[in-house]
Every structure is written in C-alpha cells, then in structure tokens.
Design a protein around this motif. Structure first.
Motif, PDB file in Angstrom:
ATOM      1  N   VAL A   9      -4.781  -2.260  -0.748  1.00 32.22           N
ATOM      2  CA  VAL A   9      -4.740  -2.482   0.700  1.00 32.22           C
ATOM      3  C   VAL A   9      -5.405  -3.814   1.041  1.00 32.22           C
ATOM      4  CG1 VAL A   9      -5.610  -1.660   2.924  1.00 32.22           C
ATOM      5  CG2 VAL A   9      -4.574  -0.047   1.324  1.00 32.22           C
ATOM      6  N   GLU A  10      -6.559  -4.071   0.438  1.00 32.06           N
ATOM      7  CA  GLU A  10      -7.254  -5.345   0.677  1.00 32.06           C
ATOM      8  C   GLU A  10      -6.362  -6.527   0.309  1.00 32.06           C
ATOM      9  OE1 GLU A  10     -10.063  -5.918   2.208  1.00 32.06           O
ATOM     10  OE2 GLU A  10     -10.272  -3.731   2.470  1.00 32.06           O
ATOM     11  N   CYS A  13      -3.554  -7.017   2.771  1.00 32.80           N
ATOM     12  CA  CYS A  13      -4.073  -7.541   4.042  1.00 32.80           C
ATOM     13  C   CYS A  13      -4.141  -9.066   4.062  1.00 32.80           C
ATOM     14  CB  CYS A  13      -5.480  -7.025   4.298  1.00 32.80           C
ATOM     15  SG  CYS A  13      -5.501  -5.458   5.127  1.00 32.80           S
ATOM     16  N   THR A  14      -4.201  -9.674   2.898  1.00 31.39           N
ATOM     17  CA  THR A  14      -4.306 -11.132   2.865  1.00 31.39           C
ATOM     18  C   THR A  14      -2.953 -11.798   3.152  1.00 31.39           C
ATOM     19  OG1 THR A  14      -3.793 -11.334   0.514  1.00 31.39           O
ATOM     20  CG2 THR A  14      -6.116 -11.013   1.082  1.00 31.39           C
ATOM     21  N   ILE A  18       0.511  -9.143   7.929  1.00 35.70           N
ATOM     22  CA  ILE A  18       0.186  -7.770   7.511  1.00 35.70           C
ATOM     23  C   ILE A  18      -1.227  -7.405   7.959  1.00 35.70           C
ATOM     24  CG2 ILE A  18       0.006  -6.164   5.559  1.00 35.70           C
ATOM     25  CD1 ILE A  18       2.840  -7.177   5.863  1.00 35.70           C
ATOM     26  N   GLY A  19      -1.304  -6.492   8.901  1.00 35.43           N
ATOM     27  CA  GLY A  19      -2.603  -5.983   9.335  1.00 35.43           C
ATOM     28  C   GLY A  19      -3.001  -4.777   8.491  1.00 35.43           C
ATOM     29  N   ARG A  20      -4.162  -4.193   8.775  1.00 39.62           N
ATOM     30  CA  ARG A  20      -4.660  -3.067   7.976  1.00 39.62           C
ATOM     31  C   ARG A  20      -3.709  -1.878   7.977  1.00 39.62           C
ATOM     32  NH1 ARG A  20      -9.143  -3.770   5.512  1.00 39.62           N
ATOM     33  NH2 ARG A  20      -9.247  -1.776   4.457  1.00 39.62           N
ATOM     34  N   LYS A  21      -3.184  -1.596   9.157  1.00 37.17           N
ATOM     35  CA  LYS A  21      -2.327  -0.415   9.288  1.00 37.17           C
ATOM     36  C   LYS A  21      -1.053  -0.577   8.450  1.00 37.17           C
ATOM     37  CE  LYS A  21      -0.668   2.255  13.187  1.00 37.17           C
ATOM     38  NZ  LYS A  21      -0.520   2.161  14.646  1.00 37.17           N
ATOM     39  N   SER A  22      -0.441  -1.756   8.552  1.00 41.30           N
ATOM     40  CA  SER A  22       0.768  -2.016   7.754  1.00 41.30           C
ATOM     41  C   SER A  22       0.431  -2.004   6.269  1.00 41.30           C
ATOM     42  CB  SER A  22       1.365  -3.378   8.084  1.00 41.30           C
ATOM     43  OG  SER A  22       1.587  -3.499   9.442  1.00 41.30           O
ATOM     44  N   ALA A  23      -0.735  -2.547   5.925  1.00 34.38           N
ATOM     45  CA  ALA A  23      -1.138  -2.606   4.522  1.00 34.38           C
ATOM     46  C   ALA A  23      -1.235  -1.192   3.947  1.00 34.38           C
ATOM     47  CB  ALA A  23      -2.462  -3.336   4.382  1.00 34.38           C
ATOM     48  N   TRP A  24      -1.815  -0.286   4.721  1.00 37.60           N
ATOM     49  CA  TRP A  24      -1.902   1.101   4.258  1.00 37.60           C
ATOM     50  C   TRP A  24      -0.516   1.705   4.099  1.00 37.60           C
ATOM     51  CZ3 TRP A  24      -5.199   3.899   1.788  1.00 37.60           C
ATOM     52  CH2 TRP A  24      -6.561   3.560   1.844  1.00 37.60           C
TER      53      TRP A  24
END
Ligand SMILES: [Zn+2]
Length: 200
Positions: A9-10, A13-14, A18-24
């Motif tokens: 996820v981290e 996120c980079t 892509i924000g946190r929610k999309s990353a998850w």
C-alpha cells in the motif's frame, strides 16, 4: 497489521493520482486475483526498468540506441517537436496526427525552483540542430507560465540561427499540462500551429 500488505500500500501510494484508499483497493485486488496476474504485473515493472534506456537522439524511452520513431523511415526526420516529458510525446502519438520526430527536454525552465538551462536537454537540442539542420522546430510545450518562458527562450535562440520555429495554436487551456489535453484539441493545436516571430 499485515506487514507485506502495508508495504505494498505504501509503495502504491507513491504513484501519481493514487491516494490511500485507492492504494488499499489495488493491493487487495492484487491479492484476490490469480497469483499469475499479480506476478505478470510485477515482472513487467522489472522488465521496463531493466531493459529500457533513453534514445540517444530524442531521449524517449527505448529498448535500442535509437527509438523506433527516430529510426522510422516513415517519419519526417527533419521536423522536431520539442516536448517536456515522455508523457507528452505519448499524448502527441495518441493524437495520431504527428509524423515528425521529438526532443524531450526533461522539464521546463523554472529558475525559482532551480531548473536552469543546464538542467534541461537544451545543449543536446542545440547540438541536434547543428548536426541535423531540421526544417522546422515545433515547440510542443504546455500552457504553464514556465512552459511559456521556455518556449520564448528556445524560440529566441533558434530563430536567431535561422531555424523555422513554430508553436502550438492558442486555444490550449491556459495553464494546462499537455498530457491532460484531449486528442482532438491537441491535433487541432498542432494543425493550426503558428510561426514564432520573436524579435529580440
Ligand atoms: Zn528517439
């Protein structure tokens, strides 16, 4: 938490947009799809990073010394379109209208952010112009203030050398990056490009 998943996820996120929610969502999607699919994605990332280099002429990504555009007989090798980044080259290619070649500057001048002439591939462009004597140099830069400054700077140098310098037609949204301009607008801006008559 589950360490490897958190790490993925981290990493996601980079990526741009892509924000946190999309990353998850992406990370969990990769877990739920067949393992094969996820491995294929991982391998293609490794492959592009290891196999691709820069074309020694236009600085686009390439598997070979010269990219397919620079070595194509069906492209006008005497027409050079100067763009900021590879993503802009792909925008022109998607429009399907451009038959010349490119030069990727690597950014635009932005003295306040430390981006000066020597930080861009301007010397490389000057060398190309001496060696290749193009018939036309198209400034395919975006609509930001920095892009504008860069266009004027380049136009001044190369006009003085007697090179025909053109720029995309007005009508591109002010301040907009080329990569977000739709194909029709970009084709039009290219078709209706105008000669730069910069008097210094
Ligand atoms: Zn090339």
């Amino acid at each position: 938490m589950i360490q490897p998943l958190e790490e993925l996820v981290e990493a996601l996120c980079t990526l741009p947009t892509i924000g946190r929610k999309s990353a998850w969502r992406l990370a969990l999607h990769l877990m739920e799809r067949p393992e094969q699919d996820a491995l294929k994605l991982a391998e293609s990332i490794v492959r592009v990073r290891q196999k691709l280099t820069r074309c020694k002429r236009c600085y686009n990504y390439s598997e070979t010394e010269l990219c397919p555009i620079c070595s194509s007989a069906s492209r006008d090798q005497k027409q050079i379109c100067v763009v900021e980044k590879p993503v802009d080259l792909f925008a022109f290619e998607r429009s399907g209208r451009y038959r010349g070649v490119y030069h990727i500057l690597g950014g635009v001048l932005s003295p306040l952010n430390g981006i000066t002439v020597d930080k861009l591939r301007i010397n490389e462009l000057s060398m190309r112009i001496i060696n290749e004597q193009p018939g036309e140099l198209i400034l395919g830069l975006g609509g930001s203030a920095d892009a504008e400054t860069t266009a004027l700077y380049l136009a001044r140098i190369y006009r003085q050398q007697g090179i025909r310098v053109t720029r995309l037609a007005r009508g591109l949204p002010v301040g907009m990056e080329l990569e977000y301009v739709d194909q029709i607008t970009l084709s039009q801006a290219l078709n209706e490009r105008t000669d730069v008559h910069y008097e210094s």
